[in-house]
Design a protein around this motif. Structure first.
Motif, PDB file in Angstrom:
ATOM      1  N   ARG A  99       0.836  -1.201   0.000  1.00  0.00           N
ATOM      2  CA  ARG A  99       0.000   0.000   0.000  1.00  0.00           C
ATOM      3  C   ARG A  99       0.878   1.262   0.000  1.00  0.00           C
ATOM      4  O   ARG A  99       0.593   2.225  -0.722  1.00  0.00           O
ATOM      5  N   THR A 127       0.875   4.006  -3.067  1.00  0.00           N
ATOM      6  CA  THR A 127       0.509   5.379  -2.699  1.00  0.00           C
ATOM      7  C   THR A 127       1.604   6.357  -3.110  1.00  0.00           C
ATOM      8  O   THR A 127       1.328   7.474  -3.557  1.00  0.00           O
ATOM      9  N   LYS A 173      -6.945   6.669  -1.941  1.00  0.00           N
ATOM     10  CA  LYS A 173      -6.670   5.729  -0.844  1.00  0.00           C
ATOM     11  C   LYS A 173      -7.577   4.503  -0.878  1.00  0.00           C
ATOM     12  O   LYS A 173      -7.125   3.376  -0.697  1.00  0.00           O
ATOM     13  N   HIS A 182      -6.290   0.720  -1.419  1.00  0.00           N
ATOM     14  CA  HIS A 182      -6.491  -0.275  -0.350  1.00  0.00           C
ATOM     15  C   HIS A 182      -7.210  -1.504  -0.888  1.00  0.00           C
ATOM     16  O   HIS A 182      -6.818  -2.647  -0.604  1.00  0.00           O
ATOM     17  N   VAL A 228      -4.829  -3.495  -3.131  1.00  0.00           N
ATOM     18  CA  VAL A 228      -3.783  -4.195  -2.385  1.00  0.00           C
ATOM     19  C   VAL A 228      -4.339  -5.439  -1.696  1.00  0.00           C
ATOM     20  O   VAL A 228      -3.743  -6.524  -1.760  1.00  0.00           O
TER      21      VAL A 228
END
Length: 697
Positions: A655, A659, A667, A671, A674
């Protein structure tokens, strides 16, 4: 190499129908007995429209020329128009409502079809609902091609049509044809005498032009510069240039106008073979664009072709040595897009299956030469042309998998062509070279286990990725690959087949549709090595040079429309950003230092333990809900704190990596991506452990 399915056969679907009806028509028109009918008809395909309708012309024994349409949905043939003399139809197009027919007729000097002694070509616009007026658009001394626009619209009654006219003299015109309806069903041109005032010339000095019927795009080059431009035609009939891109082409690459996907010339094998200089543009719905260009063989011994990967910002030029005697003239290269692969084929010489998503190393593209370099198409291949692509009805990964639609001009057959899993499996499993006529058995050759492979490892690696990534959604295919892994326990010198199985499978099911992740997440264990083995980076007889390419300029609505152009623009910008970033590709070795610290003297704090456990729960809950009825090992049926902490740490570090490199994804999206990625990694590892267990026992 290709799995072919016949979609259309001119003799079966059209000629047989004509021969049933023609004797009666001949008797009515000539007054002679049907018994005197010769049964000879000269039939050929002249165009294929966006809806799949096939336009064809035929010359009968009565001295007329007719134009008809075959509907692939209903399997019916429909007569559109009849000329009362024999003419040569060089181009033809039917508007979407089937009320107007545009035809260009070529007058052959000294032939019998003289229509106008002053002109070589006539372009006509004909009302066919009902048959009424005929409007002469052009009477010129050069070849002319015509093509109606077929916009996607919900309207059932459209009282305007838009026609492109492309002349060999180098100009492109768009005709805006207004229509009128009366007596409830008759559709005629409104004020046809004013048609010239509703015409606009959209390009001049054109040296090359390509029409994309599926996307309603027109690509072209001019003699003035080497800039590739693209017109996008919208449902409201407006058009604008959406792309400009400088091309590094040889001087005077195309000294006479080349038409691509704008009608079909009479099949002439010698003429087609001599067209060495050629260029084609291919796109994919996930936002890839490739520009392919071939040059004449140097001294007849070296074939050169280039592929510009617009979405990658780079190009590759390949030079293939062609030793030994070869037929004259040399066969021209044939470019065929299959999903995100570009096939380059020279009959009797070589077949190069180029991976446009991972083009940086030769080992992820398959190169074959000699007798096994066969497409499975009728020979010679000079008469084969690309009509377009067909997207899969149900996509699952695979990165925009699609099949090509090919037409053999000599036989009049149209095929749906895709990569053959049987062919690739044979490359993977047997040392016997596959041939087009072989049955392509799927069993392992006797004595295969533990035997050093004689086939180049680069071919095996390319075949493995083609099977797992591109064709991996085929039922039972993964089981066959697992059987091969179990039966071939020997280690390859240049790559680890178990690692490749894990990464290629993960690539397909996790991020096959997101080009930006090609440079960020693992694709192959080859990239983890300090130096790629010579067996994987070199192909005997093939040299390759790479160059960075000038970024394309996106214009007009391409900047904001949620479409292919937005995807392509986003991909090019992200690739440029990732090329400049240090170490963009994620590696599992990045976990080693933080994992050692967690297991060290300090251990994990309560908050860290809770955080990692939450990550692991999200991952393992997804694994538990998936169907894992394949050959797997139940790794996580007992509590294992270290395994769960490692999974949680992997989620955290991956993550952070995404990012840092792709903050624009957001985000929540990162998330979700991932967690899905790690969960699918655990699933694939279960299968792989099962393979290793079977190898050991």
């Amino acid at each position: 190499m290709l799995k072919l399915k016949t979609k259309f056969d001119l003799r079966r679907d059209v000629v047989a129908d004509i021969l049933r009806k023609e004797p009666t028509i001949w008797r009515v028109e000539t007054g002679m007995s049907s018994a005197d009918y010769s049964g000879a008809v000269d039939t050929r395909i002249v165009n294929v429209e966006r809806d799949g309708g096939i336009l064809y012309s035929w010359k009968g024994a009565s001295g007329t020329t007719r134009i008809g349409k075959y509907d692939p949905t209903t399997k019916d043939n429909k007569l559109l128009y009849t000329f009362d003399q024999q003419v040569s139809v060089s181009s033809c197009s039917l508007n979407k409502e089937e009320t107007l027919l545009a035809v260009s007729l070529t007058q052959r000097r000294g032939g019998q079809d003289r229509l106008n002694p002053m002109s070589k070509c006539l372009a006509l616009l004909i009302e066919i609902h009902p048959i009424n007026n005929t409007k002469v658009l052009k009477a010129v001394d050069c070849t002319v091609r015509v093509q109606f626009l077929h916009p996607e619209t919900d309207s059932k009654s459209v009282l305007e049509s838009h026609l492109l006219l492309i002349a060999e003299d180098g100009y492109i015109e768009q005709y805006h044809v207004l229509l009128s309806k009366y007596e409830g069903y008759r559709v005629v041109m409104l004020n046809p005498e004013r048609l010239s005032k509703l015409t606009e010339r959209i390009a001049e000095d054109v040296s090359w032009v390509q029409w994309d019927r599926d996307s309603q795009r027109l690509y072209y080059l001019t003699h003035r510069d080497k800039t590739l431009r693209c017109f996008q035609f919208y449902p409201n009939h407006n058009c604008e240039i959406v792309l400009e891109m400088m091309l590094d082409l040889p001087t005077e690459p195309l000294n006479t106008l080349r038409f691509v996907n704008l009608g079909f010339d009479h099949y002439d094998e010698k003429k087609l073979q001599q067209q060495h200089n050629q260029m084609e543009v291919f796109t994919n719905n996930i936002g890839t664009m490739c520009v392919c260009f071939s040059q004449p063989a140097i001294d007849g011994q070296e074939q050169t072709y280039s592929v510009i990967f617009v979405h990658k910002g780079c190009s590759k030029t390949f030079r293939v040595s062609q030793e030994g005697d070869a037929p004259e003239p040399r066969p021209r290269p044939l470019f065929i897009p299959i999903g995100y692969y570009i096939l380059v084929y020279v009959a009797g010489r070589f077949l190069h299956c180029i991976n446009s998503r991972q083009p940086q190393t030769l080992c992820h593209s398959l190169f074959l030469s000699g007798p096994e370099a066969q497409l499975g198409l009728p020979e010679p291949s000079a008469g084969v042309t690309l009509l377009g692509v067909e997207e899969e009805s149900e996509e699952e990964g695979g990165g925009g998998a699609s099949a090509s639609v090919l037409m053999d001009l000599a036989s009049g057959k149209i095929y749906r062509a895709d990569l053959s899993s049987a062919f690739l499996l044979q490359i993977l499993r047997s040392d016997t070279p596959p041939t087009r006529t072989s049955s392509l058995p799927l069993s392992v050759a006797p004595g295969g286990a533990g035997r050093a492979p004689s086939r180049p490892e680069a071919q095996r690696l390319a075949a493995l990725h083609g099977l797992l990534v591109y064709l991996g959604t085929e039922p039972t295919l993964e089981d066959k690959i697992i059987d091969w892994l179990c039966d071939n326990a020997m280690a390859f010198e240049s790559f680890d087949q178990i690692q490749e199985f894990i990464l290629a499978s993960l690539y397909r099911i996790s991020y096959g549709k997101f080009l930006c992740l090609d440079k960020v997440l693992p694709y192959s264990s080859v990239f983890d090595k300090k130096e790629v083995a010579a067996a994987l980076r070199e192909v005997p007889g093939v040299s390759c040079t790479s160059e960075t390419y000038t970024d394309p300029v996106f214009k007009g609505k391409a900047r904001g429309v949620q479409s292919f152009w937005l995807s392509l623009q986003w991909n090019t910008e992200k690739m440029k950003h990732l090329e400049a970033a240090p170490h963009p590709r994620y590696r599992t070795s990045l976990l080693q230092d933080p994992w050692d610290r967690l297991r060290g003297d300090g251990g994990k704090t309560p908050s860290q333990s809770k955080h990692l456990e939450e990550n692991a729960k999200k991952v393992l809950s997804m694994v538990d809900t998936w169907s894992l009825d394949r050959k797997t090992v139940p790794l996580f049926q007992e509590e294992d704190p270290e395994q769960r902490a490692l999974i949680g740490l992997m989620v955290d570090k991956l993550r952070e990596h995404l990012t840092r490199l792709l903050p624009g994804l957001g985000k929540k999206r990162i998330h979700s991506l991932v967690v899905n990625y790690v969960a699918k990694l655990v699933s694939v590892v279960c299968v792989s452990v099962c393979v290793e267990v079977q190898v050991l026992y």
